[in-house]
Every structure is written in structure tokens, then in C-alpha cells.
Design a protein around this motif. Structure first.
Motif, PDB file in Angstrom:
ATOM      1  N   HIS A 245       4.613  18.823 -12.361  1.00 20.86           N
ATOM      2  CA  HIS A 245       5.357  19.816 -11.569  1.00 20.86           C
ATOM      3  C   HIS A 245       6.065  19.116 -10.404  1.00 20.86           C
ATOM      4  CE1 HIS A 245       3.684  23.072 -13.913  1.00 20.86           C
ATOM      5  NE2 HIS A 245       2.494  22.467 -13.826  1.00 20.86           N
ATOM      6  N   ASP A 246       6.868  19.902  -9.683  1.00 21.51           N
ATOM      7  CA  ASP A 246       7.701  19.263  -8.670  1.00 21.51           C
ATOM      8  C   ASP A 246       6.908  18.749  -7.470  1.00 21.51           C
ATOM      9  OD1 ASP A 246      10.001  19.405 -10.113  1.00 21.51           O
ATOM     10  OD2 ASP A 246      10.714  21.260  -9.212  1.00 21.51           O
ATOM     11  N   GLU A 247       6.110  19.625  -6.836  1.00 17.60           N
ATOM     12  CA  GLU A 247       5.416  19.195  -5.617  1.00 17.60           C
ATOM     13  C   GLU A 247       3.970  19.662  -5.596  1.00 17.60           C
ATOM     14  OE1 GLU A 247       8.275  21.329  -3.902  1.00 17.60           O
ATOM     15  OE2 GLU A 247       9.590  19.679  -3.274  1.00 17.60           O
ATOM     16  N   LEU A 248       3.140  18.834  -5.012  1.00 20.25           N
ATOM     17  CA  LEU A 248       1.723  19.178  -4.856  1.00 20.25           C
ATOM     18  C   LEU A 248       1.528  20.096  -3.647  1.00 20.25           C
ATOM     19  CD1 LEU A 248      -1.398  18.696  -5.276  1.00 20.25           C
ATOM     20  CD2 LEU A 248      -1.117  16.708  -3.752  1.00 20.25           C
ATOM     21  N   LYS A 249       0.689  21.120  -3.845  1.00 19.79           N
ATOM     22  CA  LYS A 249       0.203  21.913  -2.707  1.00 19.79           C
ATOM     23  C   LYS A 249      -1.264  21.523  -2.545  1.00 19.79           C
ATOM     24  CE  LYS A 249       1.772  26.057  -2.158  1.00 19.79           C
ATOM     25  NZ  LYS A 249       2.034  27.502  -2.383  1.00 19.79           N
ATOM     26  N   LYS A 253      -4.611  23.451  -3.840  1.00 22.15           N
ATOM     27  CA  LYS A 253      -4.870  22.732  -5.098  1.00 22.15           C
ATOM     28  C   LYS A 253      -3.998  23.279  -6.221  1.00 22.15           C
ATOM     29  CE  LYS A 253      -9.517  21.294  -3.940  1.00 22.15           C
ATOM     30  NZ  LYS A 253     -10.471  22.129  -3.235  1.00 22.15           N
ATOM     31  N   SER A 254      -2.746  23.401  -5.899  1.00 21.58           N
ATOM     32  CA  SER A 254      -1.807  23.880  -6.908  1.00 21.58           C
ATOM     33  C   SER A 254      -0.471  23.161  -6.720  1.00 21.58           C
ATOM     34  CB  SER A 254      -1.648  25.394  -6.808  1.00 21.58           C
ATOM     35  OG  SER A 254      -1.050  25.721  -5.560  1.00 21.58           O
ATOM     36  N   TYR A 255       0.598  23.792  -7.129  1.00 18.51           N
ATOM     37  CA  TYR A 255       1.885  23.106  -7.062  1.00 18.51           C
ATOM     38  C   TYR A 255       2.992  24.093  -6.730  1.00 18.51           C
ATOM     39  CZ  TYR A 255       2.127  25.117 -11.731  1.00 18.51           C
ATOM     40  OH  TYR A 255       2.119  26.006 -12.773  1.00 18.51           O
ATOM     41  N   SER A 256       4.127  23.531  -6.342  1.00 18.01           N
ATOM     42  CA  SER A 256       5.315  24.382  -6.202  1.00 18.01           C
ATOM     43  C   SER A 256       6.401  23.808  -7.097  1.00 18.01           C
ATOM     44  CB  SER A 256       5.778  24.436  -4.748  1.00 18.01           C
ATOM     45  OG  SER A 256       6.021  23.137  -4.270  1.00 18.01           O
ATOM     46  N   GLU A 257       7.270  24.701  -7.538  1.00 16.14           N
ATOM     47  CA  GLU A 257       8.349  24.285  -8.443  1.00 16.14           C
ATOM     48  C   GLU A 257       9.692  24.476  -7.739  1.00 16.14           C
ATOM     49  OE1 GLU A 257       7.423  22.351 -10.730  1.00 16.14           O
ATOM     50  OE2 GLU A 257       6.840  23.594 -12.437  1.00 16.14           O
ATOM     51  N   TRP A 258      10.551  23.502  -7.845  1.00 12.20           N
ATOM     52  CA  TRP A 258      11.888  23.600  -7.250  1.00 12.20           C
ATOM     53  C   TRP A 258      12.900  23.578  -8.399  1.00 12.20           C
ATOM     54  CZ3 TRP A 258      13.926  19.387  -3.273  1.00 12.20           C
ATOM     55  CH2 TRP A 258      15.114  19.838  -2.677  1.00 12.20           C
ATOM     56  N   PHE A 259      12.883  22.496  -9.158  1.00  7.10           N
ATOM     57  CA  PHE A 259      13.759  22.409 -10.340  1.00  7.10           C
ATOM     58  C   PHE A 259      12.955  22.461 -11.639  1.00  7.10           C
ATOM     59  CE2 PHE A 259      16.042  19.221  -7.369  1.00  7.10           C
ATOM     60  CZ  PHE A 259      16.630  20.247  -6.652  1.00  7.10           C
ATOM     61  N   GLY A 260      11.638  22.278 -11.510  1.00 10.00           N
ATOM     62  CA  GLY A 260      10.799  22.223 -12.702  1.00 10.00           C
ATOM     63  C   GLY A 260      11.029  20.956 -13.512  1.00 10.00           C
ATOM     64  N   ASP A 628       0.401  22.764   3.647  1.00  5.49           N
ATOM     65  CA  ASP A 628       0.072  22.835   2.221  1.00  5.49           C
ATOM     66  C   ASP A 628       1.247  22.432   1.318  1.00  5.49           C
ATOM     67  OD1 ASP A 628      -1.497  23.196   0.006  1.00  5.49           O
ATOM     68  OD2 ASP A 628      -1.193  25.371  -0.106  1.00  5.49           O
ATOM     69  N   LYS A 629       1.884  21.326   1.676  1.00  6.25           N
ATOM     70  CA  LYS A 629       2.930  20.835   0.771  1.00  6.25           C
ATOM     71  C   LYS A 629       3.099  19.319   0.952  1.00  6.25           C
ATOM     72  CE  LYS A 629       7.600  21.701  -0.694  1.00  6.25           C
ATOM     73  NZ  LYS A 629       8.617  22.720  -0.775  1.00  6.25           N
ATOM     74  N   MET A 630       3.114  18.623  -0.170  1.00  6.09           N
ATOM     75  CA  MET A 630       3.421  17.187  -0.127  1.00  6.09           C
ATOM     76  C   MET A 630       4.804  16.999  -0.750  1.00  6.09           C
ATOM     77  SD  MET A 630       1.247  13.922  -1.573  1.00  6.09           S
ATOM     78  CE  MET A 630       1.631  14.072  -3.311  1.00  6.09           C
ATOM     79  N   GLU A 631       5.775  16.641   0.081  1.00  3.65           N
ATOM     80  CA  GLU A 631       7.148  16.447  -0.398  1.00  3.65           C
ATOM     81  C   GLU A 631       7.203  15.221  -1.314  1.00  3.65           C
ATOM     82  OE1 GLU A 631       9.803  18.319   0.386  1.00  3.65           O
ATOM     83  OE2 GLU A 631       8.986  19.545   2.022  1.00  3.65           O
TER      84      GLU A 631
END
Ligand code: DMJ
Length: 673
Positions: A245-249, A253-260, A628-631
Motif C-alpha cells: 500500500h502507499d503509506e504506513l499508519k 497498524k494500518s495503511y493509507s492509500e493515495w494512488f494505490g 499516525d502517518k509515515m510518509e
């Protein structure tokens, strides 16, 4: 006229040779005959008529002249040759021009020390010479693979085009060799590099292939080991909770999606290669091979996907020689091309890479100036690698157009440009921070990438730095820190984004490449300021934006932070500049400053279960408020520059061979054909 009769009447003389030429005699009874046979016979007859003494004298003279000829060829030729070379060398190194030094001598010179006249910046310490190089090639436990060239990458623009257009080619060659002037200064193009013409003939090999000369590996040190540990910790979080996935939260303990598109994984590929993390690299490679799919109905930002994905794939291809990464780079490059289909050819900000459509943001038809002018290194390199000129053509057109635009203020550009009209909009606001920053960075870096021959880029860069000095540079109180503020409709604001901290590194890179030593002095002053943006803050981490005090007030520091600006996103710019400054000066204080910053990242942003997080409040050490975000750039840039900063190996991404894109992905400086 010579007379045959007079010659015949003369008494024979023995002590001189008389050769009398007479047309009449030559013609004789048979009339004029200039045949070779006749001339040979006539000469022979004359020779026979000479006395033995005369013949001996002539033979002796011939022999003497021949010996002299041989001696003078060997002894006189060499001094002439070296004399010619010397005068050429003299021409290259003689500055003579205020403001600019001559460009580097040919073939990737060692880092050079800029003049250390610190008059303008009194608090600066003088530069030290770089340490003698201790050399290591590539990561310690990875082998540089031989290229796996794809046979489908055949050139579409072979020599035939050059043959078809001899006049044009000749014209271009003359332009390339020309000397340019900027405010009376003269810069010679680097003789060693290939012209940046888009007349691309052959797809290129990865740079690692030329880079495999065997040298002693340089052992890594404690601080580098600490960076590897930090990277592994970050990677563990990504792998456990956000894989693909795009970025670690890291907290949730999850993730975020920007472009996938697995942004963090791709951004981190070349960092793993450089840090020598073989296992992690191989795992990530597998994901790229099996799971990275671009055929998706998703809108991506042209700039972000170019610098992170295209840039990351291209540099990984160069470092590893693995054609998988070039194939993927070609695919994303092609899918981004619809962005350039606009009335002005200034690209839209967003592209749907599955549908092949592009559009501006919903609320405007403007694009950001930094975005449309900071995709060039990547697209140009893609053209060079594939032999397909369309990528370079599209981005070169943008630069050429921006070069001609009005609305600049002494080389400083506004932040927006309209995709219909091609004109700047929102005129009158000038910053080196968000929305304009990497325009300036890419002027210099494209000039370096292309072999220092694209004069307009250099002119725009030099003019802009003069604009910075004239309009944006001020000193704070009480420490008199030199900083870069902003200008809005004639009003100066003492606000500086952390993003501006790319500038000392860029200035130092320019000075290293032969630009004025004055840029190096400014770089030294600005990196001190960027360091203070960390050191004067409670956590030892910089906020996103600072305001500098222009007037001394009791109890006030140089740096003020507004509540809305006190977050830290794990950004790389200061560490990036520290790396350049250490490479070019060898001054250990830059390593020490970077070491402090790493320790503070570890103290305030490290999440025990894996990963690092952005924080909301750099002023509160007891609760920095994790976001809660690692760029992705923490792995792509920040940790990579840390590792390179702590290394004493100038060949670990040699800055005379590679130029970093704005996301810290090294791309080769174009080498001689
Ligand atoms: C990165 O994506 C790039 O460095 C870009 O040029 C600016 N913003 C981030 C890092 O701060």
C-alpha cells in the motif's frame, strides 16, 4: 627570360652548379613536350652533365637535409604539442570573470573547493577540503548485476536522422560548443558529456554497468549502522501493516492509500540497494514483478508519481541493472503522457493512468509551477534509456515555454501557471517554499544532467539566485541567521518553509559544478539556519514553517513557530543539504548535526511496533502528538540522505556521476557517447 646561347657560351665552371631553364631548349625540334618520360630523361641528362664533385655536393646536401628533418620532427613536435595543451588548460581554468568560475574540466573531476571568502557571512567557518576518497562500489552485500537489455528496446531514431539533416546537425553542434554569457560571465560547456539534444540514437545501458571497476569496499561506520537499523524498523512496520500500500499508519497498524501503487515500497527500492539490504530488496522486487499494476482506474498526481514512482524505478534500474524496473518505468511514463495534452502543453496536475485521461484540479485550470517544472529529469532520462524522444520533447517544451514567460521578478517565478493560456497566474507572490521550490532545483539539475550545455537553464538559475539575494534574503535577530523569506505584492514576510532547506544543498551543488563561490558562502549560511530550525526547538525537530524575528526582543529566539505550523512530517530537506555540504567541504560538523537529527527522530517519532510517524507538535517533548502517518519520502529520502551523509565514501553515489531527483533518486549524468 633565360638564354640558351648565353649558357652555351659560358666557360665550364667546377665550383658552382648552374641550372638554366629555357623553353626553347625544352621544346627543341619536336616542339613542347611536357610528358613525364621527357622530363625524366631531361633531368637525367642534366644530372649526367654535372661533374662528380657537383653531384657529390648535391647528394651530401640532400642527405644532410633529410637527417635534420628527422631530428627536428621528434624534438620540436613534443614541445609544440604540450604548448598547445597548456594554453588550452590555461583557458579552461582562468576565471577572469566576476560571478562565475569556469565549468568543471573534462571527465568527472574530484570535488573542488570554492573560494572561502566569507566576508558577507561573518559567522561562517571556512570550508575544509574533502577527505581523500575511500572508495566503495554499491552496497556491501549486493552484486551489481549485468544488464539484462531488452531486445525490444530498439532505437527508432538511428543515425539515419542525422544523415538526413546534416545542416541541422551542424548548426546544433555549433550551438552546443558556443560559450554563453551571463552578466558578462563566460561558461564553457563541459567537454565530456553528451549533448542534451533530443536527437536520441541508441537506448542506453544502466549506469551500474560502467560502474563496476573493482575497488576496496569502504566499511560502514556506527552512524551508518544506526541508519540501517532505523530503516529496518521503518520497513518492519510497513511490511507488517501496509505491505503493497502507499503509506504506513504505524499507530493504527494500518495503511493509507493515495494512488494505490505501493508508493512507499517503490520510493524505498534504491535506498535498500544503497544500504545493502539484500533480503528486503529482493522481497520488494518480487512485489514489483508480480503485483505492481498500473492499469487501474485511478487519478494520480503527475508530479508526485513522476518523482516518486518513475524516478524510483529509473534509479533502481540504474543501480541494479535489472530490466524489470526499466519496463515498469516505461509503462508508467507512457501512462502519464496524457497529462501533456492541454491547449498550452503545460501539463494538467492529474492523470487517470487506467483511462488515459487527464485534468486539472476541480477548482481551477491552473497547475503548480514547481510541479510542471520538476518532472524533467525523469522524463528526459526515460527518453535516453528507451530511445523514444516523446518524453523529453514534452517536458523540454514546458521549460522552454516557462523560460520565455513574463511575470517573473528577477528570475523568481509565481506559484501557478494556467494550462489553457500557458501564462503565470496569481502574480506577485514569490517563495522558495511550497509550489515553487523544485523549479529552482531542477533548473540547475537539468543543466548538470545534460552536460552543462543547456544555457537557458543556467541563465534562469543564476538569475533566480540573484533574485533570491535581492528580494528574499534577510538576517534574523539575535543570532543573525541568514534566511529566505517570501514576497507578496511588494511586502516581505519573514516566513520560511522547511521545504526551503533544499536550497543550501542545491547552491553547494552549483558551486561544485563551477558556479560562483559566492553560492557556496550562501549555502553555508543557509544550512546553519536550517540546522537552527531544529536546534532552537524543544524536541530538536524542525516545524513545517518558521517565522524569523527581524528585531531583537529580550527572551526571544530567532525562530518563532505559529500553532498551525508546528508539525513535522519527517521531511528530508535539511538532511539532504547536510549531505551535500559534507560531501563538498568535509566538515564533520554537518555529520554531527545530522546525527543529532536522527537521534531526535528516534526519540520523538519512532513507533515501538514498527515504523516512524509524523508529529503534530515539535514544541512539546512530553507529547509531540503523533499523527499516525509515515510518509514515503522518509524511506525514499530522509534515511537515504542520512546514510550518505554519514558515509566517507564519495563513490557511494558519486555526485560527478549522478544527479538526485527531487525525491532523492539518483539518475546518471549523461556520459560521453
Ligand atoms: C518530497 O516529495 C520531495 O522532496 C519534494 O520535492 C518536496 N516534498 C517532499 C519532501 O518534503
Amino acid at each position: 627570360m633565360y638564354s640558351a646561347a648565353a649558357a652555351a657560351a659560358s666557360p665550364p665552371r667546377r665550383d658552382f652548379i648552374s641550372v638554366t631553364l629555357s623553353p626553347e631548349e625544352a621544346v627543341g625540334a619536336g616542339g613542347y613536350n611536357n610528358s613525364k618520360a621527357w622530363r625524366r630523361r631531361s633531368c637525367w641528362r642534366k644530372w649526367k652533365q654535372l661533374s662528380r664533385l657537383q653531384r657529390s655536393v648535391i647528394l651530401f646536401l640532400f642527405a644532410f637535409l633529410a637527417v635534420c628533418g628527422v631530428i627536428s620532427y621528434t624534438s620540436v613536435g613534443e614541445p609544440w604539442k604540450s604548448l598547445t595543451n597548456k594554453s588550452l588548460d590555461d583557458q579552461r581554468t582562468e576565471p577572469g570573470i566576476p560571478g562565475l568560475k569556469l565549468a568543471n574540466p573534462a571527465v568527472l573531476p574530484a570535488p573542488q573547493k570554492a573560494d572561502a571568502n566569507l566576508g558577507d557571512y561573518p559567522e561562517l567557518s571556512p570550508q575544509k577540503l574533502p577527505k581523500p576518497p575511500r572508495v566503495r562500489r554499491g552496497p556491501s552485500n549486493l552484486q551489481i548485476k549485468p544488464p539484462r537489455r531488452d531486445v525490444r528496446l530498439k532505437t527508432r531514431h538511428g543515425t539515419s536522422r542525422v544523415v538526413e539533416e546534416p545542416v541541422q546537425a551542424d548548426k546544433e553542434e555549433k550551438t552546443e560548443k558556443s560559450v554563453i554569457s551571463w552578466r558578462g560571465a563566460v561558461i564553457e560547456p563541459d567537454q565530456s558529456t553528451e549533448p542534451p539534444s533530443i536527437k536520441i540514437k541508441e537506448p542506453e545501458k544502466p549506469s551500474s554497468v560502467e560502474d563496476v571497476d573493482q575497488k576496496e569496499p569502504v566499511p560502514i561506520n556506527e552512524r551508518q549502522r544506526a541508519v540501517i537499523e532505523a530503516f529496518r524498523h521503518a520497513w518492519k512496520g510497513y511490511k507488517d501493516f501496509a505491505w503493497g500500500h502507499d503509506e504506513l499508519k504505524p499507530l493504527s497498524k494500518s495503511y493509507s492509500e493515495w494512488f494505490g501503487l505501493g508508493l512507499t515500497l517503490i520510493d524505498a527500492l534504491d535506498t535498500m540497494w544503497i544500504l545493502g539490504l539484500k533480503e528486503e530488496f529482493e522481497e520488494a522486487r518480487k512485489w514489483v514483478a508480480n503485483d505492481l499494476v498500473f492499469d487501474k482506474n485511478v487519478d494520480v498526481n503527475l508530479f508526485e508519481s513522476t518523482i516518486r514512482i518513475l524516478g524510483g524505478l529509473l534509479s533502481t534500474y540504474h543501480l541494479s541493472g535489472d530490466s524489470l524496473f526499466l519496463e515498469k518505468a516505461k509503462e508508467i511514463g507512457n501512462r502519464l503522457m496524457p497529462a501533456f495534452k492541454t491547449p498550452s502543453k503545460i501539463p494538467y496536475s492529474d492523470v487517470n493512468i487506467g483511462r488515459g485521461t487527464a485534468h486539472p484540479p476541480r477548482w481551477t485550470s491552473d497547475s503548480t509551477v514547481a510541479e510542471v517544472t520538476s518532472i524533467q529529469l525523469e522524463f528526459r532520462e526515460l527518453s535516453r534509456l528507451t530511445g523514444d524522444e516523446k518524453f523529453q520533447k514534452a517536458v523540454d517544451e514546458v521549460m522552454k515555454h516557462v523560460h520565455t514567460l513574463s511575470g517573473k521578478n528577477d528570475g523568481l517565478v509565481p506559484m501557478f501557471i494556467n494550462t489553457n493560456s500557458g501564462q503565470f497566474t496569481h502574480l506577485g507572490v514569490y517563495t522558495l517554499g511550497a509550489r515553487a521550490d523544485s523549479y529552482y532545483e531542477y533548473l540547475l539539475k537539468q543543466w548538470i544532467q545534460g552536460g552543462k550545455k543547456e544555457n537557458e537553464l543556467l541563465e534562469d538559475y543564476m538569475r533566480a539566485i540573484e533574485g533570491v539575494k535581492k528580494h528574499l534574503l534577510k538576517r534574523s535577530q539575535p543570532k543573525k541567521l541568514t534566511f529566505v523569506g517570501e514576497l507578496a505584492h511588494g511586502h516581505f514576510s519573514a516566513k520560511m518553509d522547511h521545504l526551503v532547506c533544499f536550497l543550501p544543498g542545491t547552491l553547494a551543488l552549483g558551486a561544485h559544478n563551477g558556479l560562483t563561490a559566492d553560492h557556496m558562502k550562501l549555502a553555508e549560511a543557509l544550512i546553519e539556519t536550517c540546522y537552527q530550525m531544529y536546534a532552537q526547538v524543544e524536541t530538536g525537530l524542525s516545524p513545517e514553517i518558521v517565522h524569523f524575528n527581524l528585531h531583537a526582543q529580550k527572551g526571544h529566539k530567532d525562530v518563532e513557530i505559529k500553532p498551525a505550523d508546528r508539525h513535522n512530517l519527517l521531511r528530508p530537506e535539511t538532511v539532504e543539504s547536510l549531505f551535500y555540504m559534507y560531501r563538498f567541504t568535509g566538515d564533520k560538523k554537518y555529520q554531527d548535526w545530522g546525527w543529532e537529527i536522527l537521534q531526535n527522530f528516534n526519540k520523538y517519532t519512532r513507533v515501538p511496533t514498527g515504523g516512524y510517524t509524523s508529529i503534530n507538535n515539535v514544541q512539546n517533548p512530553s507529547n509531540p502528538e503523533p499523527r499516525d502517518k509515515m510518509e514515503s519520502f522518509f524511506l525514499g529520502e530522509t534515511l537515504k540522505y542520512m546514510y550518505l551523509l554519514f558515509s566517507d565514501d564519495i563513490d557511494l553515489i558519486n555526485l560527478d556521476k549522478y544527479v538526485f531527483n527531487t525525491e532523492a533518486h539518483p539518475l546518471p549524468i549523461w556520459a560521453p557517447a
